[in-house]
Write a protein that holds these residues in place. Sequence first.
Motif, PDB file in Angstrom:
ATOM      1  N   ARG A   1      12.915   6.680  -1.135  1.00  0.00           N
ATOM      2  CA  ARG A   1      13.285   7.255  -2.439  1.00  0.00           C
ATOM      3  C   ARG A   1      12.998   6.307  -3.589  1.00  0.00           C
ATOM      4  O   ARG A   1      13.410   6.554  -4.730  1.00  0.00           O
ATOM      5  CB  ARG A   1      14.764   7.647  -2.425  1.00  0.00           C
ATOM      6  CG  ARG A   1      15.096   8.714  -1.373  1.00  0.00           C
ATOM      7  CD  ARG A   1      16.574   9.075  -1.376  1.00  0.00           C
ATOM      8  NE  ARG A   1      16.975   9.708  -2.643  1.00  0.00           N
ATOM      9  CZ  ARG A   1      18.210  10.084  -2.931  1.00  0.00           C
ATOM     10  NH1 ARG A   1      19.186   9.891  -2.029  1.00  0.00           N
ATOM     11  NH2 ARG A   1      18.496  10.650  -4.078  1.00  0.00           N
ATOM     12  N   ILE A   2      12.267   5.225  -3.291  1.00  0.00           N
ATOM     13  CA  ILE A   2      11.883   4.267  -4.328  1.00  0.00           C
ATOM     14  C   ILE A   2      10.440   4.556  -4.745  1.00  0.00           C
ATOM     15  O   ILE A   2       9.567   4.743  -3.899  1.00  0.00           O
ATOM     16  CB  ILE A   2      12.002   2.824  -3.818  1.00  0.00           C
ATOM     17  CG1 ILE A   2      13.450   2.506  -3.428  1.00  0.00           C
ATOM     18  CG2 ILE A   2      11.507   1.839  -4.885  1.00  0.00           C
ATOM     19  CD1 ILE A   2      13.618   1.142  -2.795  1.00  0.00           C
ATOM     20  N   HIS A   3      10.194   4.587  -6.048  1.00  0.00           N
ATOM     21  CA  HIS A   3       8.858   4.888  -6.550  1.00  0.00           C
ATOM     22  C   HIS A   3       8.361   3.744  -7.436  1.00  0.00           C
ATOM     23  O   HIS A   3       9.060   3.309  -8.353  1.00  0.00           O
ATOM     24  CB  HIS A   3       8.870   6.180  -7.375  1.00  0.00           C
ATOM     25  CG  HIS A   3       9.474   7.331  -6.652  1.00  0.00           C
ATOM     26  ND1 HIS A   3       8.838   7.982  -5.615  1.00  0.00           N
ATOM     27  CD2 HIS A   3      10.678   7.955  -6.813  1.00  0.00           C
ATOM     28  CE1 HIS A   3       9.599   8.955  -5.167  1.00  0.00           C
ATOM     29  NE2 HIS A   3      10.739   8.956  -5.868  1.00  0.00           N
TER      30      HIS A   3
ATOM     31  N   ASP B   1       2.838   5.806  -2.746  1.00  0.00           N
ATOM     32  CA  ASP B   1       4.109   6.538  -2.803  1.00  0.00           C
ATOM     33  C   ASP B   1       4.275   7.443  -1.583  1.00  0.00           C
ATOM     34  O   ASP B   1       4.556   8.639  -1.692  1.00  0.00           O
ATOM     35  CB  ASP B   1       4.181   7.366  -4.084  1.00  0.00           C
ATOM     36  CG  ASP B   1       5.623   7.749  -4.432  1.00  0.00           C
ATOM     37  OD1 ASP B   1       6.539   7.027  -4.003  1.00  0.00           O
ATOM     38  OD2 ASP B   1       5.821   8.763  -5.120  1.00  0.00           O
ATOM     39  N   ASP B   2       4.096   6.850  -0.389  1.00  0.00           N
ATOM     40  CA  ASP B   2       4.138   7.670   0.821  1.00  0.00           C
ATOM     41  C   ASP B   2       4.937   7.056   1.968  1.00  0.00           C
ATOM     42  O   ASP B   2       4.553   7.167   3.133  1.00  0.00           O
ATOM     43  CB  ASP B   2       2.715   8.008   1.291  1.00  0.00           C
ATOM     44  CG  ASP B   2       1.961   6.792   1.811  1.00  0.00           C
ATOM     45  OD1 ASP B   2       2.441   5.651   1.631  1.00  0.00           O
ATOM     46  OD2 ASP B   2       0.888   6.977   2.423  1.00  0.00           O
ATOM     47  N   PHE B   3       6.067   6.418   1.638  1.00  0.00           N
ATOM     48  CA  PHE B   3       6.959   5.986   2.709  1.00  0.00           C
ATOM     49  C   PHE B   3       7.469   7.227   3.453  1.00  0.00           C
ATOM     50  O   PHE B   3       7.782   8.255   2.840  1.00  0.00           O
ATOM     51  CB  PHE B   3       8.146   5.201   2.153  1.00  0.00           C
ATOM     52  CG  PHE B   3       7.828   3.787   1.775  1.00  0.00           C
ATOM     53  CD1 PHE B   3       7.747   2.796   2.747  1.00  0.00           C
ATOM     54  CD2 PHE B   3       7.597   3.437   0.447  1.00  0.00           C
ATOM     55  CE1 PHE B   3       7.452   1.483   2.401  1.00  0.00           C
ATOM     56  CE2 PHE B   3       7.305   2.133   0.093  1.00  0.00           C
ATOM     57  CZ  PHE B   3       7.220   1.154   1.075  1.00  0.00           C
ATOM     58  N   PRO B   4       7.567   7.160   4.770  1.00  0.00           N
ATOM     59  CA  PRO B   4       8.019   8.333   5.532  1.00  0.00           C
ATOM     60  C   PRO B   4       9.503   8.622   5.300  1.00  0.00           C
ATOM     61  O   PRO B   4      10.283   7.737   4.918  1.00  0.00           O
ATOM     62  CB  PRO B   4       7.749   7.938   6.982  1.00  0.00           C
ATOM     63  CG  PRO B   4       7.789   6.433   6.977  1.00  0.00           C
ATOM     64  CD  PRO B   4       7.227   6.018   5.650  1.00  0.00           C
ATOM     65  N   ASP B   5       9.885   9.863   5.533  1.00  0.00           N
ATOM     66  CA  ASP B   5      11.295  10.244   5.433  1.00  0.00           C
ATOM     67  C   ASP B   5      12.129   9.354   6.345  1.00  0.00           C
ATOM     68  O   ASP B   5      11.744   9.059   7.475  1.00  0.00           O
ATOM     69  CB  ASP B   5      11.485  11.707   5.842  1.00  0.00           C
ATOM     70  CG  ASP B   5      10.872  12.661   4.834  1.00  0.00           C
ATOM     71  OD1 ASP B   5      10.628  12.237   3.695  1.00  0.00           O
ATOM     72  OD2 ASP B   5      10.614  13.827   5.208  1.00  0.00           O
TER      73      ASP B   5
ATOM     74  N   VAL C   1       0.835  -1.207   0.000  1.00  0.00           N
ATOM     75  CA  VAL C   1       0.000   0.000   0.000  1.00  0.00           C
ATOM     76  C   VAL C   1       0.866   1.252   0.000  1.00  0.00           C
ATOM     77  O   VAL C   1       0.560   2.243  -0.677  1.00  0.00           O
ATOM     78  CB  VAL C   1      -0.965  -0.021   1.204  1.00  0.00           C
ATOM     79  CG1 VAL C   1      -1.680   1.322   1.344  1.00  0.00           C
ATOM     80  CG2 VAL C   1      -1.983  -1.151   1.044  1.00  0.00           C
ATOM     81  N   ARG C   2       1.970   1.233   0.741  1.00  0.00           N
ATOM     82  CA  ARG C   2       2.897   2.371   0.730  1.00  0.00           C
ATOM     83  C   ARG C   2       3.451   2.618  -0.675  1.00  0.00           C
ATOM     84  O   ARG C   2       3.563   3.767  -1.124  1.00  0.00           O
ATOM     85  CB  ARG C   2       4.050   2.113   1.700  1.00  0.00           C
ATOM     86  CG  ARG C   2       3.694   2.164   3.172  1.00  0.00           C
ATOM     87  CD  ARG C   2       3.550   3.587   3.662  1.00  0.00           C
ATOM     88  NE  ARG C   2       3.489   3.649   5.129  1.00  0.00           N
ATOM     89  CZ  ARG C   2       3.306   4.769   5.805  1.00  0.00           C
ATOM     90  NH1 ARG C   2       3.183   5.916   5.158  1.00  0.00           N
ATOM     91  NH2 ARG C   2       3.243   4.752   7.125  1.00  0.00           N
ATOM     92  N   PHE C   3       3.799   1.539  -1.367  1.00  0.00           N
ATOM     93  CA  PHE C   3       4.298   1.698  -2.738  1.00  0.00           C
ATOM     94  C   PHE C   3       3.201   2.241  -3.652  1.00  0.00           C
ATOM     95  O   PHE C   3       3.456   3.106  -4.502  1.00  0.00           O
ATOM     96  CB  PHE C   3       4.827   0.372  -3.282  1.00  0.00           C
ATOM     97  CG  PHE C   3       6.243   0.058  -2.890  1.00  0.00           C
ATOM     98  CD1 PHE C   3       7.271   0.936  -3.170  1.00  0.00           C
ATOM     99  CD2 PHE C   3       6.551  -1.138  -2.243  1.00  0.00           C
ATOM    100  CE1 PHE C   3       8.589   0.648  -2.814  1.00  0.00           C
ATOM    101  CE2 PHE C   3       7.857  -1.441  -1.879  1.00  0.00           C
ATOM    102  CZ  PHE C   3       8.885  -0.546  -2.168  1.00  0.00           C
TER     103      PHE C   3
END
Length: 351
Positions: A169-171, A159-163, A154-156
């Motif tokens: 930095r992977i999209h 596109d909302d992995f936390p800093d 779901v994060r991928f």
Amino acid sequence: MSDPIRGTVQGAAPVPLSVLDLATVGEGSSSTQALRTSVEIARLAEARGFHRYWVAEHHSMPGVASSSPAVILAHLAAHTERIRLGSGGVMLPNHAPLVIAEQFGTLEAMAPGRIDLGLGRAPGTDGATAAALRRTENLHEGADAFPQQLAELVRFLDDDFPDGHPYARIHAVPGPVQGVKGRPPVWLLGSSGFSARLAGTLGLPFAFAHHFSARNTVPALDLYRESFRPSAVLDEPYALIGVAALAGEDEREARRQVMTGALSMLRLRSGRPGLIPTPEQAEAYEFSAVEREFVDGWVRNVVHGTPDAVRDGLDALQKRTGADELMLTANAHGGEARLRSYGLIADAYGM
């Protein structure tokens, strides 16, 4: 804008009707013909008002040609215009979440607003094949890690992995980094309580495999509804059930076709998977007492007979379970019988 999850009732059906396809391969046929039949069924389903058309991931089964749902869905998208298309499902532990995010992001780019991503945690095959797929003998680790894999997927997709996250930095592309605004709705699939509870807790739509786990249907749906927490996706539970259903011009013909699927399942459960037998092979097969008991139990779970009888059976099942959608699967030897069945059921409901 149409609801990406909830369907619209057509004709006299009690709830939206959909189709689950395994691209079955019968004796004397081929995978090429099976996949051509899938296109024909998808087109028929679209024309007759079925809500969605899903394909299921299976491996190392001679009678099934649906090992690569994303590939099949891309083909179906090119041959249809409106019907929702999706996986019922992708077996997530077999794959890296990034790969699935990219595959279904690509499908969404090809057919915007029409793609569903249904996910399961079973291997969709036997243990040896699962080990070959996953490159590990520790198969339980994949199933146990399903919630973590789901969260990563779901994060991928979003596109909302936390800093600071290793994947920040992977999209997944196609995806939001390219300006894509929508993404496929995620569904959880199950045949027991695990995914029912997880889907409820996360506020996701849930699909239950009634067609091969009928005794668990009502308990799993109850658990899903009891566990449900509203989310950005759903404000209330939405559950579909997979139903084995086959209509024929008369009771005898319907049963002849159902017995081909029953014998195929008997062989699979006995460790002897093969092509779907013909009606003549099923009629000639000499069942032992134990085999007959298995087959009789299997057939009792298939809603079959004349179109009116199938309609009545589906109505009763929906009423008993409270399912929000019925997803019909017709496992029979020939594509013609399956096409005819979906047409007859649509006729029975005035779709």
